[in-house]
Each structure stands twice: as C-alpha cells, then as structure tokens.
Design a protein around this motif. Structure first.
Motif, PDB file in Angstrom:
ATOM      1  N   THR A  31       0.622  -1.144   0.100  1.00 49.43           N
ATOM      2  CA  THR A  31       0.087  -0.089   0.180  1.00 49.43           C
ATOM      3  C   THR A  31       0.749   1.302   0.056  1.00 49.43           C
ATOM      4  OG1 THR A  31      -0.070  -0.046   2.397  1.00 49.43           O
ATOM      5  CG2 THR A  31      -2.018  -1.127   1.058  1.00 49.43           C
ATOM      6  N   GLU A  32       2.102   1.238   0.192  1.00 50.58           N
ATOM      7  CA  GLU A  32       2.944   2.560   0.308  1.00 50.58           C
ATOM      8  C   GLU A  32       4.477   1.991  -0.001  1.00 50.58           C
ATOM      9  OE1 GLU A  32       4.354   5.972   3.648  1.00 50.58           O
ATOM     10  OE2 GLU A  32       2.437   4.577   4.045  1.00 50.58           O
ATOM     11  N   ILE A  33       4.868   2.731  -0.780  1.00 52.69           N
ATOM     12  CA  ILE A  33       6.468   2.481  -1.301  1.00 52.69           C
ATOM     13  C   ILE A  33       7.210   3.999  -0.976  1.00 52.69           C
ATOM     14  CG2 ILE A  33       7.940   2.042  -3.142  1.00 52.69           C
ATOM     15  CD1 ILE A  33       5.668   0.317  -4.253  1.00 52.69           C
ATOM     16  N   THR A  34       8.262   3.837  -0.255  1.00 51.36           N
ATOM     17  CA  THR A  34       9.485   4.948  -0.150  1.00 51.36           C
ATOM     18  C   THR A  34      10.536   4.496  -0.729  1.00 51.36           C
ATOM     19  OG1 THR A  34       9.884   4.710   2.115  1.00 51.36           O
ATOM     20  CG2 THR A  34       7.547   5.968   1.632  1.00 51.36           C
ATOM     21  N   TRP A  35      11.499   5.415  -0.511  1.00 48.29           N
ATOM     22  CA  TRP A  35      13.002   5.038  -0.695  1.00 48.29           C
ATOM     23  C   TRP A  35      13.442   4.097   0.581  1.00 48.29           C
ATOM     24  CZ3 TRP A  35      17.193   6.617   2.329  1.00 48.29           C
ATOM     25  CH2 TRP A  35      17.045   7.627   3.303  1.00 48.29           C
ATOM     26  N   GLU A  36      12.789   4.025   1.711  1.00 42.33           N
ATOM     27  CA  GLU A  36      13.038   3.715   2.822  1.00 42.33           C
ATOM     28  C   GLU A  36      12.330   2.056   3.083  1.00 42.33           C
ATOM     29  OE1 GLU A  36      14.617   6.451   6.137  1.00 42.33           O
ATOM     30  OE2 GLU A  36      12.560   7.043   5.482  1.00 42.33           O
ATOM     31  N   TYR A  37      11.223   2.128   2.751  1.00 42.42           N
ATOM     32  CA  TYR A  37      10.472   0.892   3.240  1.00 42.42           C
ATOM     33  C   TYR A  37       9.090   0.750   2.245  1.00 42.42           C
ATOM     34  CZ  TYR A  37       7.171   4.026   5.411  1.00 42.42           C
ATOM     35  OH  TYR A  37       6.345   5.230   5.412  1.00 42.42           O
ATOM     36  N   MET A  99      26.116   4.076  -2.280  1.00 37.14           N
ATOM     37  CA  MET A  99      24.633   3.453  -1.764  1.00 37.14           C
ATOM     38  C   MET A  99      23.654   4.120  -2.630  1.00 37.14           C
ATOM     39  SD  MET A  99      25.110   1.324   0.333  1.00 37.14           S
ATOM     40  CE  MET A  99      23.687   1.182   1.121  1.00 37.14           C
ATOM     41  N   ASN A 100      23.606   4.175  -3.919  1.00 38.86           N
ATOM     42  CA  ASN A 100      22.555   4.646  -4.900  1.00 38.86           C
ATOM     43  C   ASN A 100      22.109   3.707  -5.833  1.00 38.86           C
ATOM     44  OD1 ASN A 100      25.243   4.416  -6.233  1.00 38.86           O
ATOM     45  ND2 ASN A 100      24.586   5.724  -8.042  1.00 38.86           N
ATOM     46  N   LEU A 101      22.473   2.378  -5.581  1.00 38.25           N
ATOM     47  CA  LEU A 101      21.996   1.369  -6.522  1.00 38.25           C
ATOM     48  C   LEU A 101      20.503   0.682  -5.867  1.00 38.25           C
ATOM     49  CD1 LEU A 101      25.232  -0.155  -8.018  1.00 38.25           C
ATOM     50  CD2 LEU A 101      23.987   1.739  -9.079  1.00 38.25           C
ATOM     51  N   ARG A 102      19.739   0.307  -6.666  1.00 35.21           N
ATOM     52  CA  ARG A 102      18.451  -0.242  -6.101  1.00 35.21           C
ATOM     53  C   ARG A 102      18.160  -1.179  -7.180  1.00 35.21           C
ATOM     54  NH1 ARG A 102      14.182   4.802  -6.797  1.00 35.21           N
ATOM     55  NH2 ARG A 102      15.104   5.771  -8.317  1.00 35.21           N
ATOM     56  N   SER A 103      17.068  -2.249  -6.835  1.00 37.76           N
ATOM     57  CA  SER A 103      16.520  -2.895  -7.769  1.00 37.76           C
ATOM     58  C   SER A 103      15.131  -3.494  -7.386  1.00 37.76           C
ATOM     59  CB  SER A 103      17.489  -4.325  -7.788  1.00 37.76           C
ATOM     60  OG  SER A 103      17.715  -4.935  -6.509  1.00 37.76           O
ATOM     61  N   THR A 104      14.372  -4.269  -8.088  1.00 37.97           N
ATOM     62  CA  THR A 104      13.184  -4.913  -7.711  1.00 37.97           C
ATOM     63  C   THR A 104      13.172  -5.728  -6.376  1.00 37.97           C
ATOM     64  OG1 THR A 104      12.441  -4.749 -10.001  1.00 37.97           O
ATOM     65  CG2 THR A 104      11.138  -6.158  -8.499  1.00 37.97           C
ATOM     66  N   HIS A 105      12.414  -5.503  -5.502  1.00 34.11           N
ATOM     67  CA  HIS A 105      12.363  -6.210  -4.390  1.00 34.11           C
ATOM     68  C   HIS A 105      10.997  -7.056  -4.352  1.00 34.11           C
ATOM     69  CE1 HIS A 105      15.161  -3.294  -3.045  1.00 34.11           C
ATOM     70  NE2 HIS A 105      14.966  -3.522  -1.805  1.00 34.11           N
ATOM     71  N   TYR A 106      11.260  -8.340  -3.843  1.00 37.30           N
ATOM     72  CA  TYR A 106       9.983  -9.140  -3.651  1.00 37.30           C
ATOM     73  C   TYR A 106       9.778  -9.433  -2.440  1.00 37.30           C
ATOM     74  CZ  TYR A 106      11.563  -9.987  -8.649  1.00 37.30           C
ATOM     75  OH  TYR A 106      11.932  -9.796  -9.872  1.00 37.30           O
ATOM     76  N   PRO A 127      11.866   0.333  -5.131  1.00 37.94           N
ATOM     77  CA  PRO A 127      12.016   1.330  -4.405  1.00 37.94           C
ATOM     78  C   PRO A 127      11.571   2.822  -4.889  1.00 37.94           C
ATOM     79  CG  PRO A 127      13.646  -0.054  -3.891  1.00 37.94           C
ATOM     80  CD  PRO A 127      13.057  -0.548  -5.453  1.00 37.94           C
ATOM     81  N   GLY A 128      11.366   3.683  -3.927  1.00 36.28           N
ATOM     82  CA  GLY A 128      11.079   4.961  -4.498  1.00 36.28           C
ATOM     83  C   GLY A 128      12.358   5.677  -4.317  1.00 36.28           C
ATOM     84  N   ASP A 129      12.376   7.084  -5.173  1.00 34.21           N
ATOM     85  CA  ASP A 129      13.644   7.822  -4.983  1.00 34.21           C
ATOM     86  C   ASP A 129      13.856   8.255  -3.832  1.00 34.21           C
ATOM     87  OD1 ASP A 129      13.543   7.796  -7.632  1.00 34.21           O
ATOM     88  OD2 ASP A 129      12.630   9.718  -7.998  1.00 34.21           O
ATOM     89  N   LYS A 130      15.387   8.292  -3.291  1.00 36.07           N
ATOM     90  CA  LYS A 130      15.908   8.885  -2.251  1.00 36.07           C
ATOM     91  C   LYS A 130      15.675  10.592  -2.115  1.00 36.07           C
ATOM     92  CE  LYS A 130      19.441   5.877  -0.615  1.00 36.07           C
ATOM     93  NZ  LYS A 130      21.051   6.027  -0.208  1.00 36.07           N
ATOM     94  N   ASN A 214      11.522  15.204  -7.410  1.00 30.56           N
ATOM     95  CA  ASN A 214      11.483  13.699  -7.833  1.00 30.56           C
ATOM     96  C   ASN A 214      10.361  13.139  -7.037  1.00 30.56           C
ATOM     97  OD1 ASN A 214      12.239  13.510  -4.944  1.00 30.56           O
ATOM     98  ND2 ASN A 214      14.124  12.502  -5.442  1.00 30.56           N
ATOM     99  N   GLN A 215      10.380  11.800  -6.999  1.00 29.19           N
ATOM    100  CA  GLN A 215       9.147  11.230  -6.510  1.00 29.19           C
ATOM    101  C   GLN A 215       9.037  11.321  -4.952  1.00 29.19           C
ATOM    102  OE1 GLN A 215       9.309   6.949  -5.791  1.00 29.19           O
ATOM    103  NE2 GLN A 215       7.474   6.442  -6.872  1.00 29.19           N
ATOM    104  N   ALA A 216      10.221  11.824  -4.231  1.00 29.10           N
ATOM    105  CA  ALA A 216       9.907  12.185  -2.838  1.00 29.10           C
ATOM    106  C   ALA A 216       9.483  13.443  -2.461  1.00 29.10           C
ATOM    107  CB  ALA A 216      11.346  11.972  -2.319  1.00 29.10           C
ATOM    108  N   GLY A 217       9.439  14.369  -3.587  1.00 31.26           N
ATOM    109  CA  GLY A 217       8.928  15.775  -3.034  1.00 31.26           C
ATOM    110  C   GLY A 217       9.703  16.795  -4.107  1.00 31.26           C
ATOM    111  N   VAL A 218       9.618  18.031  -3.627  1.00 33.88           N
ATOM    112  CA  VAL A 218      10.087  19.258  -4.132  1.00 33.88           C
ATOM    113  C   VAL A 218      11.227  19.735  -3.319  1.00 33.88           C
ATOM    114  CG1 VAL A 218       9.797  21.611  -5.279  1.00 33.88           C
ATOM    115  CG2 VAL A 218       8.081  19.902  -5.267  1.00 33.88           C
ATOM    116  N   TYR A 219      12.444  20.066  -3.767  1.00 29.75           N
ATOM    117  CA  TYR A 219      13.444  20.445  -2.921  1.00 29.75           C
ATOM    118  C   TYR A 219      13.940  21.774  -3.806  1.00 29.75           C
ATOM    119  CZ  TYR A 219      13.064  15.682  -1.235  1.00 29.75           C
ATOM    120  OH  TYR A 219      12.581  14.920  -0.645  1.00 29.75           O
ATOM    121  N   TYR A 220      14.166  23.062  -2.794  1.00 27.45           N
ATOM    122  CA  TYR A 220      14.649  24.245  -3.096  1.00 27.45           C
ATOM    123  C   TYR A 220      16.300  24.488  -2.513  1.00 27.45           C
ATOM    124  CZ  TYR A 220       9.637  25.145  -4.068  1.00 27.45           C
ATOM    125  OH  TYR A 220       8.204  24.895  -4.600  1.00 27.45           O
TER     126      TYR A 220
END
Length: 230
Positions: A31-37, A99-106, A127-130, A214-220
């Motif tokens: 139900t929820e996907i982030t860069w952490e969990y 620590m910038n590489l990610r892959s599909t998680h099962y 995983p979502g964007d950091k 990015n997917q995580a939000g807007v950064y200024y």
C-alpha cells in the motif's frame, strides 16, 4: 462393558487427535512505497491445527530465495503470532559505493507452527527515489538589465536519485515556489551553465531559487535576489 470402555479409550487416545498441517497465510497488497520501506503484511487464516508461533513478511532481491528465511539475501520481519492480520514495513536495500543502486524487491508473508513454515503469494515493488540532499542547480552570479536577468549556475549530477524536473523559480516576494514563474531546465551539461530571464519589470527587486522534483517531493536551494535596472 469392558469392550465399550476399550473403544472409548481408543477413540480418546487416537481418534480425537487431528493431523497438524502447515498454516495458511496470505500476503497483503503493498500500500505504500518509499525510498526507505514498503508497507505490506499478511493474514493467517488457518493455523493448520497447531498454534502459529511466528509470522511476518520476508523479502529479497531475488524471488528464488523466498522459500526459506535462512537463505542468503533474505531479510524478514517478526510480527507477532496467532491468527489474524498484521502489518509489516519492509526495509529497502541500497547498494554500491555511493549507496545509490536499487533493484526490484520481492516480498511474501510467512507463518510458522510446529509442522513448519508456510508462505503467501510473492509480490514485488521498486523502491522510491531517495530524497535530494543537495539541489542540482547552484546559482553563482546574476547579471541584470532593465528587463532581463542572466543567471550563471553550476549543475551537479544527482547520483542518489532520479530528478524528474529541475529549474529556476522567481517572484517579487522572498520565497518563490514552483507555483510561481518558473523556467524548466532540460537540456543541460555538467558544470557551468547560464539562462536568461526576460520580460522583467524595470527597477524591481526579484527573488530566485533553483528547484528539483523527484518522487520524494520538491527541493529548493537557498534564495538569492536581484534588482533590475531603471
């Protein structure tokens, strides 16, 4: 009479003992996907005839590993015991020197009783964007005329995250946002770059800052200001 007693004792000793089977467990949709969990879970709908002593969700970057909690590359949660539903937050794995590489998680739910371990259906997520810890665009200097501003800036490639959009936003008040006037930057090279803002009002103070989305939000970036000439 003795025969009836013997039959009764036989039924009591053997006939009333059900075979123990593996539990039945289902995996809850993610139900929820982030860069952490990722938020998922499961439901134990049948204990198989023996108490469920452990339940949770296991995860791996290779679905072939999810037949045991002991396989290399598998991590898992422990979410109580017994029948019923439960929620699990599965930690995302990042790799590489930066620590910038990610892959599909099962992922799949599991439940354990005295007979062994049972699993639910395998689901997957990416995983979502950091979050962006630094902005891609760093404003260096601003050169102005009465109606234009030439912004000199440096572009830094974001190794941690996929930037969906970046640019400059400006306004006549101190905290411009992406809802104000913006210039989206797409064709860019690493290092020093320039852009020109046109149709400005003479003798007016403006505030400007860069942004990344990015997917995580807007950064200024931090806000800079300039005043057009008369």
């Amino acid at each position: 009479m003795k025969e009836r007693i013997l039959i009764a004792l036989t039924i009591l000793a053997f006939g009333c003992t059900d075979d123990v089977n593996l539990p039945t467990v289902t995996t809850t949709p993610i139900t929820e996907i982030t860069w952490e969990y990722a938020l998922t879970g499961g439901e134990v709908i049948d204990n198989g005839g023996a108490p469920v002593i452990a339940r949770g969700v296991c995860a791996s970057e290779d679905s072939n590993y999810l037949s045991s909690l002991d396989d290399y590359g598998v991590w898992y949660t422990m979410d109580g015991s017994g029948l019923g539903s439960f929620t699990s937050a599965i930690k995302v794995q990042w790799h590489g020197a930066a620590m910038n590489l990610r892959s599909t998680h099962y992922v799949r739910a599991y439940a354990t009783n005295s007979e062994g371990i049972a699993f639910g259906k395998i689901l997957s997520f990416y995983p979502g964007d950091k979050p962006l810890f630094d902005n891609s665009l760093d404003i260096k200097t601003i050169e102005v005329t009465a109606t234009t501003a030439t912004v000199n800036y440096t572009f830094y490639y974001q190794i941690f995250s996929t930037v969906r959009e970046m640019g400059m936003c400006y306004a006549t008040y101190s905290e411009p946002t992406v809802n104000d006037e913006c210039i989206v930057i797409s064709d860019i090279s690493d290092g020093e770059n320039t852009l020109t803002i046109e149709n400005l009002v003479p003798n007016t103070k403006y505030y400007i800052r860069s942004y990344d989305i990015n997917q995580a939000g807007v950064y200024y970036s931090s806000v800079k200001s300039f005043t057009t000439e008369n």
